[in-house]
Design an enzyme around this catalytic site. Structure first.
Site, mmCIF file in Angstrom:
data_model
loop_
_atom_site.group_PDB
_atom_site.id
_atom_site.type_symbol
_atom_site.label_atom_id
_atom_site.label_comp_id
_atom_site.label_asym_id
_atom_site.label_seq_id
_atom_site.Cartn_x
_atom_site.Cartn_y
_atom_site.Cartn_z
ATOM 1 N N TYR A 76 0.849 -1.189 0.000
ATOM 2 C CA TYR A 76 0.000 0.000 0.000
ATOM 3 C C TYR A 76 0.883 1.236 0.000
ATOM 4 C CZ TYR A 76 -3.745 -3.223 1.469
ATOM 5 O OH TYR A 76 -4.645 -4.257 1.570
ATOM 6 N N PRO A 222 -15.887 -4.306 0.808
ATOM 7 C CA PRO A 222 -17.196 -4.568 1.430
ATOM 8 C C PRO A 222 -18.376 -3.901 0.739
ATOM 9 C CG PRO A 222 -15.954 -3.004 2.737
ATOM 10 C CD PRO A 222 -15.006 -3.532 1.701
ATOM 11 N N GLY A 225 -16.926 -2.207 -4.490
ATOM 12 C CA GLY A 225 -16.419 -1.086 -5.271
ATOM 13 C C GLY A 225 -17.372 0.088 -5.361
ATOM 14 N N LEU A 229 -23.937 1.183 -4.069
ATOM 15 C CA LEU A 229 -24.279 2.456 -3.457
ATOM 16 C C LEU A 229 -24.864 3.424 -4.487
ATOM 17 C CD1 LEU A 229 -21.106 3.036 -1.229
ATOM 18 C CD2 LEU A 229 -23.125 1.648 -0.753
#
Length: 302
Positions: A76, A222, A225, A229
């Site tokens: 990361y 979760p 992507g 939503l």
């Protein structure tokens, strides 16, 4: 949602290492709702974050809210998320488990290559210890199985680091039940980190396998992507209605679904904003009736 004090303790507790009999390694209790840190770096897990100071505030606020499982990886940034964690949280509060990963190299935004050679993984562990300011990594996960390297070489390197006291428990990422069984011929596997969400059940069999054996399952991505939503998602209307009845968002509903779906699921939603972190933690307090959960499931079967 309830007006009770905001805390990830409301998500319950899971014992990492609970599948084993009591021995010298002991067990690691963690609150089930943790924090993922890929969002603390640039797009595609590449480069510095837009607001490093806010990212440090996210980490410190997570500690205040009782987060005891923080998931990260040397890929990361690369390296940047681990550095931020070390800067913001070391020395760590009692009970905080930093879970990191190694075995992926990064060549640019969303550009990766798997590397499982023993020498490389040993170096990964040593450098993660330095960046995180730790003497031992409580949970070290092989980020991906490298198809070019024998599994016994990759896991054998991690076993050697465990024997040297550099790591405590070992996990895997993006694996099948057959791959877990193969790995357990070499070392006990304590956690699995696979992609899994309300909208993405591709690893359902792996989840069942983990449930049967008491292996922790860290679901990443979760919100699928962010697809569910969006208003145009087929399930969005139903999910919005149900979430709205509890003064919640679809994102919170998605996290709450993971928590109620299985006691071995340890969600690790990521964010680079304190406000979003607090919204995620509040999902642990979301309580739906059995019928409402049936309706949530039905939204993805319509």
């Amino acid at each position: 949602m309830s007006a009770q004090t905001l805390s990830t303790a409301a998500s319950g507790t899971f014992l990492i290492g609970g599948k084993l009999p009591v021995h010298r390694l002991g067990k690691l209790p963690v609150h089930r709702l943790g924090l993922g840190t890929m969002r603390l770096v640039g797009e595609g897990a590449w480069g510095e974050p837009v607001d490093p100071a806010e990212c440090r505030r996210v980490l410190r606020r997570s500690a205040e809210l009782g987060v005891t499982l923080i998931d990260t990886a040397d890929a990361y940034g690369p390296e940047i998320a681990e550095q931020l964690i070390g800067e913001a949280l070391a020395p760590y509060s009692a009970g905080v488990v930093i879970a990191t990963k190694g075995g992926i190299t990064r060549q640019g935004p969303a550009k990766t290559e798997y590397v499982g050679r023993a020498g490389y993984l040993i170096q990964c562990v040593e450098m993660s210890l330095r960046r995180l300011k730790l003497e031992r990594i409580e949970l070290y996960q092989l980020h991906r199985i490298d198809p070019r390297t024998p599994l016994d070489e990759s896991l054998g390197a991690l076993v050697r680091m465990r024997e040297r006291g550099k790591i405590r428990y070992i996990g895997l990422s993006e694996v099948t039940p057959a791959e877990i069984e193969e790995a357990e011929k070499i070392v006990p596997i304590m956690t699995i980190q696979n992609r899994y969400s309300l909208a993405d059940r591709r690893h359902e069999e792996t989840l069942k396998y983990c449930e049967q054996r008491g292996i922790g399952f860290l679901p990443w991505y979760p919100y699928a992507g962010g697809k569910m939503l969006k208003p145009e998602h087929p399930a969005a209307h139903s999910l919005s209605r149900i979430a709205g009845q509890h003064d919640a968002t679809i994102a919170q509903l998605s996290l709450a679904w993971l928590l109620q779906r299985s006691p071995v699921l340890l969600p690790i939603p990521g964010t680079s904003k304190v406000a979003h972190l607090e919204e995620n933690i509040a999902a642990a307090q979301l309580e739906l009736s059995a019928q409402e959960w049936v309706e949530v499931e039905a939204a993805f079967q319509a």
